[in-house]
Scaffold this motif. Structure first.
Motif, mmCIF file in Angstrom:
data_model
loop_
_atom_site.group_PDB
_atom_site.id
_atom_site.type_symbol
_atom_site.label_atom_id
_atom_site.label_comp_id
_atom_site.label_asym_id
_atom_site.label_seq_id
_atom_site.Cartn_x
_atom_site.Cartn_y
_atom_site.Cartn_z
ATOM 1 N N LEU A 123 56.053 21.605 68.054
ATOM 2 C CA LEU A 123 56.544 20.382 67.969
ATOM 3 C C LEU A 123 56.655 20.243 66.251
ATOM 4 C CD1 LEU A 123 56.893 17.202 68.556
ATOM 5 C CD2 LEU A 123 54.471 16.839 68.612
ATOM 6 N N TYR B 181 52.304 15.150 77.279
ATOM 7 C CA TYR B 181 51.818 15.039 76.005
ATOM 8 C C TYR B 181 51.824 13.523 75.634
ATOM 9 C CZ TYR B 181 52.584 15.203 70.790
ATOM 10 O OH TYR B 181 52.286 15.034 69.397
ATOM 11 N N GLU B 182 50.740 13.060 74.998
ATOM 12 C CA GLU B 182 50.468 11.722 75.017
ATOM 13 C C GLU B 182 50.520 10.611 76.052
ATOM 14 O OE1 GLU B 182 52.704 10.574 71.355
ATOM 15 O OE2 GLU B 182 51.176 11.617 70.163
ATOM 16 N N GLU C 272 60.508 17.848 71.278
ATOM 17 C CA GLU C 272 60.919 16.793 70.099
ATOM 18 C C GLU C 272 60.709 15.465 70.506
ATOM 19 O OE1 GLU C 272 65.124 19.458 68.917
ATOM 20 O OE2 GLU C 272 65.036 18.175 70.616
ATOM 21 N N LYS C 273 60.519 14.573 69.398
ATOM 22 C CA LYS C 273 60.220 13.342 69.699
ATOM 23 C C LYS C 273 61.198 12.518 68.665
ATOM 24 C CE LYS C 273 56.238 10.425 69.478
ATOM 25 N NZ LYS C 273 54.719 10.277 69.122
ATOM 26 N N LYS C 274 62.139 11.813 69.325
ATOM 27 C CA LYS C 274 63.086 10.954 68.606
ATOM 28 C C LYS C 274 62.992 9.669 69.259
ATOM 29 C CE LYS C 274 66.308 14.956 68.106
ATOM 30 N NZ LYS C 274 67.324 15.435 68.396
ATOM 31 N N ASP D 126 60.518 7.515 69.984
ATOM 32 C CA ASP D 126 59.689 7.272 71.117
ATOM 33 C C ASP D 126 60.169 8.003 72.348
ATOM 34 O OD1 ASP D 126 57.816 6.041 69.237
ATOM 35 O OD2 ASP D 126 58.710 4.317 69.766
ATOM 36 N N LYS D 127 61.130 8.898 72.310
ATOM 37 C CA LYS D 127 61.489 9.538 73.591
ATOM 38 C C LYS D 127 61.251 11.008 73.416
ATOM 39 C CE LYS D 127 65.147 10.363 76.533
ATOM 40 N NZ LYS D 127 66.863 10.210 76.931
ATOM 41 N N LEU D 128 60.910 11.749 74.256
ATOM 42 C CA LEU D 128 60.218 13.036 73.988
ATOM 43 C C LEU D 128 61.269 13.948 75.072
ATOM 44 C CD1 LEU D 128 56.513 12.978 75.132
ATOM 45 C CD2 LEU D 128 57.643 13.350 72.955
#
Length: 126
Positions: free
Chosen positions: A30, A92-93, A115-117, A119-121
Protein backbone atom coordinates in the motif's frame (compact mmCIF):
# COMPACT_ATOMS: atom_id res chain seq x y z
CA UNK A 1 13.13 -57.11 5.68
CA UNK A 2 10.49 -58.40 3.32
CA UNK A 3 7.68 -56.75 5.35
CA UNK A 4 9.55 -53.44 5.34
CA UNK A 5 9.92 -53.61 1.54
CA UNK A 6 6.22 -54.38 1.07
CA UNK A 7 5.23 -51.53 3.43
CA UNK A 8 7.50 -49.11 1.56
CA UNK A 9 5.98 -50.08 -1.81
CA UNK A 10 2.42 -49.73 -0.49
CA UNK A 11 3.18 -46.35 1.11
CA UNK A 12 4.73 -45.12 -2.13
CA UNK A 13 1.59 -46.03 -4.07
CA UNK A 14 -0.76 -44.10 -1.78
CA UNK A 15 -1.40 -40.45 -2.70
CA UNK A 16 -0.16 -37.84 -0.27
CA UNK A 17 -2.90 -36.00 1.62
CA UNK A 18 -1.53 -32.63 0.48
CA UNK A 19 -1.48 -33.67 -3.18
CA UNK A 20 -4.84 -31.97 -3.77
CA UNK A 21 -3.87 -28.81 -1.95
CA UNK A 22 -2.68 -25.69 -3.72
CA UNK A 23 -0.69 -22.82 -2.26
CA UNK A 24 -1.25 -19.14 -3.00
CA UNK A 25 1.33 -16.70 -1.65
CA UNK A 26 2.76 -13.25 -2.19
CA UNK A 27 3.31 -9.75 -0.85
CA UNK A 28 0.80 -6.93 -0.48
CA UNK A 29 1.80 -3.28 -0.71
CA UNK A 30 0.00 0.00 0.00
CA UNK A 31 1.63 3.25 -1.15
CA UNK A 32 4.86 1.38 -1.89
CA UNK A 33 5.11 -0.01 1.65
CA UNK A 34 4.12 -3.40 3.08
CA UNK A 35 0.62 -3.57 4.54
CA UNK A 36 0.38 -3.93 8.33
CA UNK A 37 0.83 -7.25 10.08
CA UNK A 38 -2.29 -9.25 10.96
CA UNK A 39 -4.61 -8.34 8.06
CA UNK A 40 -7.09 -11.12 7.36
CA UNK A 41 -6.90 -12.82 3.96
CA UNK A 42 -9.60 -15.29 2.90
CA UNK A 43 -9.53 -17.44 -0.21
CA UNK A 44 -12.90 -18.88 -1.20
CA UNK A 45 -13.23 -21.48 -3.93
CA UNK A 46 -15.90 -20.46 -6.46
CA UNK A 47 -18.11 -23.39 -7.45
CA UNK A 48 -20.07 -23.09 -10.69
CA UNK A 49 -23.81 -23.85 -10.49
CA UNK A 50 -25.05 -27.19 -11.87
CA UNK A 51 -25.41 -27.23 -15.67
CA UNK A 52 -29.20 -27.67 -15.63
CA UNK A 53 -29.88 -24.96 -13.06
CA UNK A 54 -31.47 -22.20 -15.20
CA UNK A 55 -32.38 -20.06 -12.17
CA UNK A 56 -28.79 -19.53 -11.02
CA UNK A 57 -27.11 -19.76 -14.41
CA UNK A 58 -24.96 -16.67 -13.87
CA UNK A 59 -24.39 -17.06 -10.14
CA UNK A 60 -21.59 -19.11 -8.68
CA UNK A 61 -21.83 -20.43 -5.17
CA UNK A 62 -18.98 -20.08 -2.70
CA UNK A 63 -17.09 -23.17 -1.67
CA UNK A 64 -14.97 -23.68 1.43
CA UNK A 65 -12.92 -20.74 2.69
CA UNK A 66 -9.26 -20.91 3.67
CA UNK A 67 -7.69 -18.01 5.54
CA UNK A 68 -4.47 -16.56 6.89
CA UNK A 69 -3.07 -13.22 8.06
CA UNK A 70 -0.27 -11.05 6.74
CA UNK A 71 3.10 -11.14 8.49
CA UNK A 72 5.26 -8.18 9.55
CA UNK A 73 6.54 -7.59 6.00
CA UNK A 74 3.12 -7.78 4.31
CA UNK A 75 3.53 -11.34 3.05
CA UNK A 76 0.95 -14.11 3.14
CA UNK A 77 0.73 -17.85 2.43
CA UNK A 78 -2.51 -19.76 2.26
CA UNK A 79 -3.13 -23.39 1.36
CA UNK A 80 -6.28 -23.88 -0.70
CA UNK A 81 -7.89 -27.30 -0.52
CA UNK A 82 -8.90 -27.48 -4.20
CA UNK A 83 -7.66 -26.19 -7.53
CA UNK A 84 -9.61 -23.74 -9.66
CA UNK A 85 -11.20 -20.30 -9.63
CA UNK A 86 -11.15 -18.54 -6.26
CA UNK A 87 -11.92 -15.18 -4.72
CA UNK A 88 -9.18 -13.68 -2.55
CA UNK A 89 -10.56 -11.21 -0.01
CA UNK A 90 -8.39 -8.86 2.04
CA UNK A 91 -9.91 -7.07 5.04
CA UNK A 92 -8.30 -3.65 5.50
CA UNK A 93 -9.66 -1.16 8.06
CA UNK A 94 -12.76 -3.37 8.47
CA UNK A 95 -13.50 -3.12 4.74
CA UNK A 96 -13.27 -6.21 2.52
CA UNK A 97 -11.74 -5.88 -0.93
CA UNK A 98 -11.63 -8.83 -3.36
CA UNK A 99 -9.78 -10.11 -6.39
CA UNK A 100 -10.30 -13.17 -8.59
CA UNK A 101 -7.38 -15.62 -8.40
CA UNK A 102 -6.74 -19.19 -9.50
CA UNK A 103 -5.24 -22.03 -7.50
CA UNK A 104 -3.17 -24.60 -9.36
CA UNK A 105 -1.40 -27.81 -8.37
CA UNK A 106 1.84 -25.81 -8.19
CA UNK A 107 2.29 -22.87 -5.82
CA UNK A 108 1.17 -19.59 -7.38
CA UNK A 109 2.53 -16.18 -6.49
CA UNK A 110 0.15 -13.22 -6.34
CA UNK A 111 1.95 -9.99 -5.44
CA UNK A 112 -0.81 -7.47 -4.83
CA UNK A 113 -1.22 -3.72 -4.64
CA UNK A 114 -3.87 -2.21 -2.39
CA UNK A 115 -4.94 1.24 -3.56
CA UNK A 116 -6.98 3.77 -1.66
CA UNK A 117 -8.63 6.49 -3.75
CA UNK A 118 -11.33 8.77 -2.33
CA UNK A 119 -12.13 6.29 0.47
CA UNK A 120 -12.55 3.47 -2.06
CA UNK A 121 -10.28 0.44 -1.83
CA UNK A 122 -9.16 -1.60 -4.83
CA UNK A 123 -6.92 -4.64 -5.00
CA UNK A 124 -4.96 -5.52 -8.12
CA UNK A 125 -2.15 -7.78 -9.15
CA UNK A 126 1.29 -6.18 -9.38
Amino acid sequence: MRRFLIAAVVAGCLPASSACAARIFGDIRLDGKPVPEGLLIMVTRVVAPPAGDAKNKLEATPGPTDSTVTDKVGSYKVTVKDEGKCKLTLVYEKKPVSLEVFSYAEATRYDLILEKKADKLTLRRK
